[in-house]
Motif scaffolding. Structure first.
Motif, PDB file in Angstrom:
ATOM      1  N   SER A  98      33.973  36.330  38.999  1.00  0.00           N
ATOM      2  CA  SER A  98      35.427  36.385  39.026  1.00  0.00           C
ATOM      3  C   SER A  98      35.913  36.308  40.467  1.00  0.00           C
ATOM      4  O   SER A  98      35.758  37.251  41.242  1.00  0.00           O
ATOM      5  CB  SER A  98      35.877  37.695  38.381  1.00  0.00           C
ATOM      6  OG  SER A  98      37.254  37.763  38.298  1.00  0.00           O
ATOM      7  N   ARG A  99      36.491  35.183  40.860  1.00  0.00           N
ATOM      8  CA  ARG A  99      36.876  34.964  42.241  1.00  0.00           C
ATOM      9  C   ARG A  99      38.395  34.983  42.400  1.00  0.00           C
ATOM     10  O   ARG A  99      39.098  34.209  41.772  1.00  0.00           O
ATOM     11  CB  ARG A  99      36.319  33.630  42.742  1.00  0.00           C
ATOM     12  CG  ARG A  99      34.802  33.563  42.646  1.00  0.00           C
ATOM     13  CD  ARG A  99      34.266  32.300  43.264  1.00  0.00           C
ATOM     14  NE  ARG A  99      32.834  32.185  43.060  1.00  0.00           N
ATOM     15  CZ  ARG A  99      32.090  31.193  43.534  1.00  0.00           C
ATOM     16  NH1 ARG A  99      32.659  30.236  44.228  1.00  0.00           N
ATOM     17  NH2 ARG A  99      30.800  31.157  43.310  1.00  0.00           N
ATOM     18  N   ALA A 100      38.847  35.852  43.278  1.00  0.00           N
ATOM     19  CA  ALA A 100      40.283  35.981  43.510  1.00  0.00           C
ATOM     20  C   ALA A 100      40.772  34.870  44.431  1.00  0.00           C
ATOM     21  O   ALA A 100      39.993  34.078  44.966  1.00  0.00           O
ATOM     22  CB  ALA A 100      40.585  37.350  44.106  1.00  0.00           C
ATOM     23  N   ASN A 101      42.077  34.817  44.619  1.00  0.00           N
ATOM     24  CA  ASN A 101      42.691  33.820  45.493  1.00  0.00           C
ATOM     25  C   ASN A 101      42.067  33.869  46.885  1.00  0.00           C
ATOM     26  O   ASN A 101      41.821  34.940  47.442  1.00  0.00           O
ATOM     27  CB  ASN A 101      44.195  34.108  45.581  1.00  0.00           C
ATOM     28  CG  ASN A 101      44.947  33.083  46.399  1.00  0.00           C
ATOM     29  OD1 ASN A 101      44.801  33.011  47.611  1.00  0.00           O
ATOM     30  ND2 ASN A 101      45.772  32.285  45.735  1.00  0.00           N
ATOM     31  N   TYR A 102      41.848  32.708  47.478  1.00  0.00           N
ATOM     32  CA  TYR A 102      41.129  32.606  48.746  1.00  0.00           C
ATOM     33  C   TYR A 102      41.869  33.272  49.905  1.00  0.00           C
ATOM     34  O   TYR A 102      41.258  33.687  50.887  1.00  0.00           O
ATOM     35  CB  TYR A 102      40.878  31.134  49.090  1.00  0.00           C
ATOM     36  CG  TYR A 102      40.093  30.945  50.367  1.00  0.00           C
ATOM     37  CD1 TYR A 102      38.711  31.165  50.397  1.00  0.00           C
ATOM     38  CD2 TYR A 102      40.734  30.572  51.546  1.00  0.00           C
ATOM     39  CE1 TYR A 102      37.987  31.015  51.565  1.00  0.00           C
ATOM     40  CE2 TYR A 102      40.023  30.422  52.729  1.00  0.00           C
ATOM     41  CZ  TYR A 102      38.652  30.644  52.738  1.00  0.00           C
ATOM     42  OH  TYR A 102      37.939  30.507  53.902  1.00  0.00           O
ATOM     43  N   SER A 103      43.176  33.395  49.824  1.00  0.00           N
ATOM     44  CA  SER A 103      43.944  33.983  50.925  1.00  0.00           C
ATOM     45  C   SER A 103      43.697  35.480  51.073  1.00  0.00           C
ATOM     46  O   SER A 103      44.022  36.074  52.099  1.00  0.00           O
ATOM     47  CB  SER A 103      45.444  33.739  50.725  1.00  0.00           C
ATOM     48  OG  SER A 103      45.923  34.476  49.612  1.00  0.00           O
ATOM     49  N   LEU A 104      43.117  36.105  50.048  1.00  0.00           N
ATOM     50  CA  LEU A 104      42.842  37.536  50.084  1.00  0.00           C
ATOM     51  C   LEU A 104      41.590  37.809  50.921  1.00  0.00           C
ATOM     52  O   LEU A 104      40.814  36.901  51.213  1.00  0.00           O
ATOM     53  CB  LEU A 104      42.648  38.069  48.662  1.00  0.00           C
ATOM     54  CG  LEU A 104      43.794  37.821  47.682  1.00  0.00           C
ATOM     55  CD1 LEU A 104      43.506  38.506  46.366  1.00  0.00           C
ATOM     56  CD2 LEU A 104      45.117  38.288  48.256  1.00  0.00           C
ATOM     57  N   PRO A 105      41.374  39.055  51.321  1.00  0.00           N
ATOM     58  CA  PRO A 105      40.167  39.383  52.086  1.00  0.00           C
ATOM     59  C   PRO A 105      38.893  38.924  51.382  1.00  0.00           C
ATOM     60  O   PRO A 105      38.864  38.766  50.152  1.00  0.00           O
ATOM     61  CB  PRO A 105      40.233  40.912  52.186  1.00  0.00           C
ATOM     62  CG  PRO A 105      41.683  41.218  52.161  1.00  0.00           C
ATOM     63  CD  PRO A 105      42.273  40.225  51.207  1.00  0.00           C
ATOM     64  N   THR A 106      37.841  38.752  52.160  1.00  0.00           N
ATOM     65  CA  THR A 106      36.576  38.215  51.642  1.00  0.00           C
ATOM     66  C   THR A 106      36.060  39.016  50.457  1.00  0.00           C
ATOM     67  O   THR A 106      35.564  38.462  49.483  1.00  0.00           O
ATOM     68  CB  THR A 106      35.521  38.213  52.760  1.00  0.00           C
ATOM     69  OG1 THR A 106      36.042  37.487  53.884  1.00  0.00           O
ATOM     70  CG2 THR A 106      34.238  37.553  52.292  1.00  0.00           C
ATOM     71  N   PHE A 107      36.149  40.348  50.545  1.00  0.00           N
ATOM     72  CA  PHE A 107      35.733  41.229  49.449  1.00  0.00           C
ATOM     73  C   PHE A 107      36.960  42.017  48.979  1.00  0.00           C
ATOM     74  O   PHE A 107      37.126  43.202  49.304  1.00  0.00           O
ATOM     75  CB  PHE A 107      34.628  42.182  49.921  1.00  0.00           C
ATOM     76  CG  PHE A 107      33.446  41.482  50.540  1.00  0.00           C
ATOM     77  CD1 PHE A 107      32.614  40.694  49.760  1.00  0.00           C
ATOM     78  CD2 PHE A 107      33.183  41.604  51.891  1.00  0.00           C
ATOM     79  CE1 PHE A 107      31.529  40.039  50.322  1.00  0.00           C
ATOM     80  CE2 PHE A 107      32.100  40.958  52.467  1.00  0.00           C
ATOM     81  CZ  PHE A 107      31.266  40.173  51.677  1.00  0.00           C
ATOM     82  N   PRO A 108      37.843  41.361  48.228  1.00  0.00           N
ATOM     83  CA  PRO A 108      39.144  41.966  47.910  1.00  0.00           C
ATOM     84  C   PRO A 108      39.058  43.298  47.180  1.00  0.00           C
ATOM     85  O   PRO A 108      39.863  44.199  47.441  1.00  0.00           O
ATOM     86  CB  PRO A 108      39.833  40.901  47.043  1.00  0.00           C
ATOM     87  CG  PRO A 108      38.728  40.053  46.521  1.00  0.00           C
ATOM     88  CD  PRO A 108      37.687  40.040  47.581  1.00  0.00           C
ATOM     89  N   PHE A 109      38.089  43.451  46.287  1.00  0.00           N
ATOM     90  CA  PHE A 109      38.044  44.665  45.486  1.00  0.00           C
ATOM     91  C   PHE A 109      37.465  45.839  46.267  1.00  0.00           C
ATOM     92  O   PHE A 109      37.867  46.979  46.082  1.00  0.00           O
ATOM     93  CB  PHE A 109      37.274  44.397  44.195  1.00  0.00           C
ATOM     94  CG  PHE A 109      37.817  43.204  43.444  1.00  0.00           C
ATOM     95  CD1 PHE A 109      39.123  43.206  42.981  1.00  0.00           C
ATOM     96  CD2 PHE A 109      37.050  42.064  43.261  1.00  0.00           C
ATOM     97  CE1 PHE A 109      39.653  42.102  42.330  1.00  0.00           C
ATOM     98  CE2 PHE A 109      37.565  40.950  42.613  1.00  0.00           C
ATOM     99  CZ  PHE A 109      38.869  40.969  42.148  1.00  0.00           C
ATOM    100  N   ARG A 110      36.540  45.564  47.183  1.00  0.00           N
ATOM    101  CA  ARG A 110      36.057  46.617  48.079  1.00  0.00           C
ATOM    102  C   ARG A 110      37.192  47.073  49.000  1.00  0.00           C
ATOM    103  O   ARG A 110      37.368  48.259  49.247  1.00  0.00           O
ATOM    104  CB  ARG A 110      34.892  46.111  48.929  1.00  0.00           C
ATOM    105  CG  ARG A 110      33.659  45.710  48.158  1.00  0.00           C
ATOM    106  CD  ARG A 110      32.567  45.332  49.140  1.00  0.00           C
ATOM    107  NE  ARG A 110      31.602  44.422  48.546  1.00  0.00           N
ATOM    108  CZ  ARG A 110      30.636  43.815  49.226  1.00  0.00           C
ATOM    109  NH1 ARG A 110      30.528  44.016  50.531  1.00  0.00           N
ATOM    110  NH2 ARG A 110      29.788  42.994  48.629  1.00  0.00           N
ATOM    111  N   PHE A 111      37.921  46.108  49.509  1.00  0.00           N
ATOM    112  CA  PHE A 111      39.052  46.422  50.386  1.00  0.00           C
ATOM    113  C   PHE A 111      40.069  47.284  49.652  1.00  0.00           C
ATOM    114  O   PHE A 111      40.557  48.282  50.191  1.00  0.00           O
ATOM    115  CB  PHE A 111      39.727  45.134  50.880  1.00  0.00           C
ATOM    116  CG  PHE A 111      39.106  44.539  52.116  1.00  0.00           C
ATOM    117  CD1 PHE A 111      37.781  44.135  52.125  1.00  0.00           C
ATOM    118  CD2 PHE A 111      39.846  44.367  53.267  1.00  0.00           C
ATOM    119  CE1 PHE A 111      37.210  43.575  53.260  1.00  0.00           C
ATOM    120  CE2 PHE A 111      39.296  43.817  54.411  1.00  0.00           C
ATOM    121  CZ  PHE A 111      37.972  43.420  54.405  1.00  0.00           C
TER     122      PHE A 111
END
Length: 506
Positions: A98-111
């Motif tokens: 499951s890959r989020a939008n590229y503009s978000l941080p590299t590891f969005p869910f950890r962030f």
């Protein structure tokens, strides 16, 4: 089986087990599906949809193709309920497809997991993490494309201008905008120098010290490389007086209690310049006199597998005196642009000509050669340091060793989030020191023999030159004992290699 279903079987989201599970599910339940003409699809009346909460709905918007929608949603989630954000982040983190939008941080869910905890702490303690309008103007400027001189001047201005309370939103927005490398690099240097200059102020303000400890843990849990991991290293060799200040902190927060104990141990650790005994390796050895024209022609005929790589290895051997010849031969060598290899990369990495970026531009190369031919080697490095606005001289125009000491300490920069060491002007300053003191401290005559290597910073030399300047009593001022983030990065790297060697020897 992994108990998951896949509703998308394209190459981007392909998982055989999940697809097989979906096939098995439909083979067993297809009789329960009936056509619904009003909706124009099959429905299963026995399946009842569960109402999702607002936070779960927001998580879906992280996949929106519109960058603005995805990023604004990410910002909102970073300030949402900690427990729910953590639950959903953990769930999405497990689903690696499951890959989020590229503009978000590299590891969005950890962030999100750490940011939600951080903003919750800020709200509970009435701490502004959004920042002023002026601060956002600074963030946008640091995110923009600036010349080296403009960026360095602006960073230095902010180090003097910002207040302690500005660092919180500066760090917060740097994490939100993790995909802005220029911002991350500048913020890292600003924070490193600012914390060092204001360390006593932080130590003697219980609220600031407590906040620093809280941030140090949450940042280190984000799970990404960068100087955000090295906050606790500022306590290195702080001694018993700082331990007493740490003991005065009264908190029930387990994060802060944990960090207090870690910081107390680091206070008693001894600082020493982390200098390696091995000074030559595959990426750094003495230059050689090479017949570039003959050898290039030979490689053109024999290096069929990777001609470009072999050419970079060949040219990485040359010394300062062969630079004009190298330009002449490289002029007639064609590199495939699709391979992303720059045949002129050695001039920045191997010799420290940090100011010049567009070596592919013949006008730039001709201008450099003109300076090269009209200046001695020492004069050339001074010329480019002056052009970059580097403050390394005293009023008499001679090298100011105290200023150079600070350059060596802080200006090899690892981004706030990221792993590349940025050499900046440090390589050029080191070459100037070698020429001034007539010694390379046992290192090879070149900064690097890059041969297309990803990074090749002169970190070891920077440490040793700082020690040299101190031991030779060339320093006239007292310098802060508070270590730079680069010390934490370096110690961490040394420990990692030591663990790897121990595992290999077992």
């Amino acid at each position: 089986m992994n108990h998951s279903l896949s509703w998308d079987t394209d190459d981007y989201n392909f998982d055989n087990n999940a697809i097989l599970n979906l096939l098995i599910y439909f083979s067993k339940n297809y009789k329960s599906f009936v056509w619904d003409s009003s909706s124009s699809y099959f429905i299963n009346k026995f399946l009842k949809s569960q109402q999702t909460d607002e936070t779960a709905n927001l998580f879906e918007d992280l996949y929106n193709e519109n960058d603005s929608i995805a990023l604004n949603t990410f910002i909102k989630l970073s300030q949402s309920d900690v427990k729910r954000v953590n639950e959903l982040s953990a769930e999405r983190e497990r689903n690696f497809l499951s890959r989020a939008n590229y503009s978000l941080p590299t590891f969005p869910f950890r962030f999100l997991s750490q940011l939600s905890q951080l903003t919750s702490y800020y709200k509970q303690n009435n701490i502004d993490f959004q920042g002023t309008k002026d601060l956002h103007i600074h963030i946008e400027k640091l995110s923009s494309e600036l010349s080296f001189r403009e960026r360095r001047e602006y960073e230095n201005y902010l180090i003097d201008y910002l207040a302690l309370q500005d660092l919180i939103p500066l760090e917060y927005w740097s994490l939100i905008y993790e995909k802005r490398p220029e911002l991350s690099e500048s913020v890292s240097r600003i924070l490193d120098i600012y914390y060092t200059k204001n360390w006593n102020k932080i130590l003697n303000d219980e609220n600031q010290l407590t906040l620093y400890l809280k941030k140090s843990l949450l940042y280190s849990k984000v799970g990404i490389n960068g100087n955000l991991n090295y906050y606790l290293f500022k306590f290195t060799e702080n001694g018993n007086e700082v331990i007493k200040l740490l003991d005065k902190i009264k908190s029930n927060d387990p994060d802060i209690i944990l960090q207090i104990e870690k910081a107390k141990k680091i206070c008693l650790e001894h600082f020493d310049y982390p200098i390696k005994t091995k000074k030559t390796f595959e990426g750094n050895f003495n230059s050689q006199q090479v017949d570039l024209k003959t050898e290039s022609e030979r490689l053109r005929l024999t290096a069929k597998d990777d001609f470009e790589r072999e050419i970079l290895k060949l040219f990485s051997k040359i010394g300062y005196s062969q630079i004009p010849e190298a330009f002449q031969v490289l002029e007639n060598l064609n590199f495939n642009e699709k391979n992303y290899r720059n045949k002129y990369s050695l001039f920045e990495r191997d010799f420290g000509f940090f100011m010049i970026k567009n070596w592919k531009d013949k006008t730039v190369r001709d201008e450099f050669l003109s300076v090269y031919k009209s200046h001695t080697e020492k004069e050339l490095y001074r010329y480019y340091l002056d052009l970059a606005g580097i403050d390394y001289k005293n009023q008499n125009g001679n090298i100011d060793y105290d200023k150079v000491y600070e350059i060596l300490k802080f200006n090899i920069v690892t981004p706030f989030t990221g792993s590349s060491e940025l050499e900046n002007e440090v390589g050029a300053v080191i070459k100037l020191l070698e020429l001034d003191q007539k010694t390379a401290l046992g290192y090879p005559d070149k900064l690097c023999n890059s041969a297309g290597m990803y990074i090749c910073p002169p970190s070891d030399r920077a440490w040793e030159w700082r020690k040299y300047l101190k031991e030779k009593k060339l320093l006239k001022e007292e310098h802060s004992r508070i270590v730079s983030f680069n010390y934490g990065y370096y110690v961490d790297k040394v420990l990692m290699y030591r663990r790897m060697n121990e595992e290999q020897n077992q």
